[in-house]
Design a protein around this motif. Structure first.
Motif, PDB file in Angstrom:
ATOM      1  N   GLU A  59      -2.287   5.026  -3.614  1.00  0.00           N
ATOM      2  CA  GLU A  59      -3.260   5.651  -4.262  1.00  0.00           C
ATOM      3  C   GLU A  59      -2.868   7.226  -4.602  1.00  0.00           C
ATOM      4  OE1 GLU A  59      -5.082   2.698  -1.689  1.00  0.00           O
ATOM      5  OE2 GLU A  59      -3.545   4.532  -1.357  1.00  0.00           O
ATOM      6  N   ARG A  60      -1.912   7.802  -3.654  1.00  0.00           N
ATOM      7  CA  ARG A  60      -1.489   9.055  -4.109  1.00  0.00           C
ATOM      8  C   ARG A  60      -0.526   9.175  -5.177  1.00  0.00           C
ATOM      9  NH1 ARG A  60      -2.270   9.299   1.712  1.00  0.00           N
ATOM     10  NH2 ARG A  60       0.096   9.558   1.507  1.00  0.00           N
ATOM     11  N   GLU A 117       0.175   5.911 -10.548  1.00  0.00           N
ATOM     12  CA  GLU A 117      -1.028   5.917 -11.412  1.00  0.00           C
ATOM     13  C   GLU A 117      -1.131   4.852 -12.158  1.00  0.00           C
ATOM     14  OE1 GLU A 117       0.001   9.396 -13.519  1.00  0.00           O
ATOM     15  OE2 GLU A 117      -0.769  10.683 -11.614  1.00  0.00           O
ATOM     16  N   ALA A 128       1.105   6.933   0.312  1.00  0.00           N
ATOM     17  CA  ALA A 128      -0.078   5.855   0.033  1.00  0.00           C
ATOM     18  C   ALA A 128       0.144   5.507  -1.767  1.00  0.00           C
ATOM     19  CB  ALA A 128      -1.233   6.267   0.167  1.00  0.00           C
ATOM     20  N   SER A 135       3.986   8.225 -10.057  1.00  0.00           N
ATOM     21  CA  SER A 135       3.421   9.687 -10.944  1.00  0.00           C
ATOM     22  C   SER A 135       4.647  10.212 -11.276  1.00  0.00           C
ATOM     23  CB  SER A 135       2.723  10.491  -9.710  1.00  0.00           C
ATOM     24  OG  SER A 135       2.518  11.620 -10.120  1.00  0.00           O
ATOM     25  N   GLY A 171       0.731  -1.163  -0.096  1.00  0.00           N
ATOM     26  CA  GLY A 171      -0.032   0.155  -0.023  1.00  0.00           C
ATOM     27  C   GLY A 171       0.853   1.340   0.063  1.00  0.00           C
TER      28      GLY A 171
END
Length: 305
Positions: A276-277, A280, A274, A285, A250
């Protein structure tokens, strides 16, 4: 190098045990972990208390690290030129990325965290300065292995310690399957504040990458020599590294090299957060990658002046 002094080795082992977790330890626990008679242990502890390296709780009789030792450790980190010259840029990166920022240097086959900036929000976070991270499972470590001036990528395979994950330390190590007793849960080879550790297997002769010995922290961790070698080649080609859930499920980390005036990589700076942040479609990112590389280049310019 000649014979070592046994009493000093034993004192160092006690200090590493006391540094291996948040709780205090009693004489019986220390004696059992060190394999020493209580009388012998008492003598060493009295000396460590006398010089301020260890403190004893008057109410419980249990022992913990002393203020003198902690001050020495902080002084070492405070005078570290890399950390000093990186402070402002690390703060700026945290503000720009909205994630926690880590700066690390190579140490004993792992990555020593010399500076940590908290993620700029109200979440509960634990300061990780002084933590020793596994090189092969972190972006910071991959950068340092890829740009090692001595070309010793095999260092990841003979790191002397590998802390195991705990709830309070989200970026801790795990014990390799073939690890042997002899660290803070037994007789520790390296002091890693705030977490236990275990000995990782040694590398093959000549510094070549060993096929076995790298600890697997998650199903994504690179544990094979050829896989790590390919990853380091990729890092050198693009100028940055990442770990996508390789150390902690995670979580993602992204890092870039910091170089001195000679062009030698002396450290790495990165962010961790995280998945999720920071990812992508399973990939880091690119926007965050650009922020990290900008910060690394800025620190490099500062060190080159």
């Amino acid at each position: 190098m000649g014979e070592t002094i046994q009493s000093v080795e034993r004192a160092a082992g006690i200090l590493r045990l006391l540094a291996s977790g948040p709780r205090e330890l009693g004489v019986a626990e220390l004696a059992r972990a060190m394999g020493l008679p209580k009388g012998t242990l008492h003598g060493i502890l009295r000396t460590l208390v006398h010089v301020g390296f260890v403190e004893q709780d008057e109410a419980t009789g249990r022992y913990r690290l002393g203020g003198t030792l902690l001050h020495l450790g902080s002084s070492y980190l405070d005078v570290n030129v890399l950390r000093t010259r990186s402070l402002n840029w690390a703060d700026a990166l945290a503000g720009r990325s909205r994630e926690s920022v880590w700066i690390g240097t190579a140490h004993e086959g792992g990555v020593l965290v010399v500076h940590h900036v908290f993620r700029p929000d109200d979440s509960m976070q634990v300061l990780q300065v002084g933590t020793l991270l596994p090189a092969h499972a972190t972006a910071l470590g991959k950068v340092l292995l890829a740009y090692d001036p001595y070309g010793d990528a095999g260092a990841a395979f003979h790191a002397p310690s590998a802390p195991e994950p705990t709830a309070s330390h989200r970026t801790a190590f795990a014990t390799a399957p073939s690890a042997t007793p002899g660290t803070p849960s037994a007789i520790a080879p390296s002091a890693t504040p705030g977490m236990p550790s275990a000995t990782a297997p040694s590398a093959a002769a000549g510094g070549e990458l060993a096929v076995e010995g790298l600890a697997a922290f998650t199903p994504r961790t690179l544990t094979r020599a050829d896989d790590l070698a390919k990853e380091l080649e990729l890092v050198r080609g693009r100028g940055w590294a990442c770990d996508v859930e390789e150390l902690v499920e995670g979580e993602v980390s992204i890092a870039a090299p910091i170089r001195d005036a000679r062009g030698v990589t002396v450290g790495a700076i990165g962010v961790r957060g995280a998945v999720e942040r920071l990812a992508e479609g399973g990939e880091p990112s690119i926007t965050i990658v650009s922020y990290v590389r900008d910060a690394a280049r800025a620190i490099t310019r500062d060190l080159s002046r």
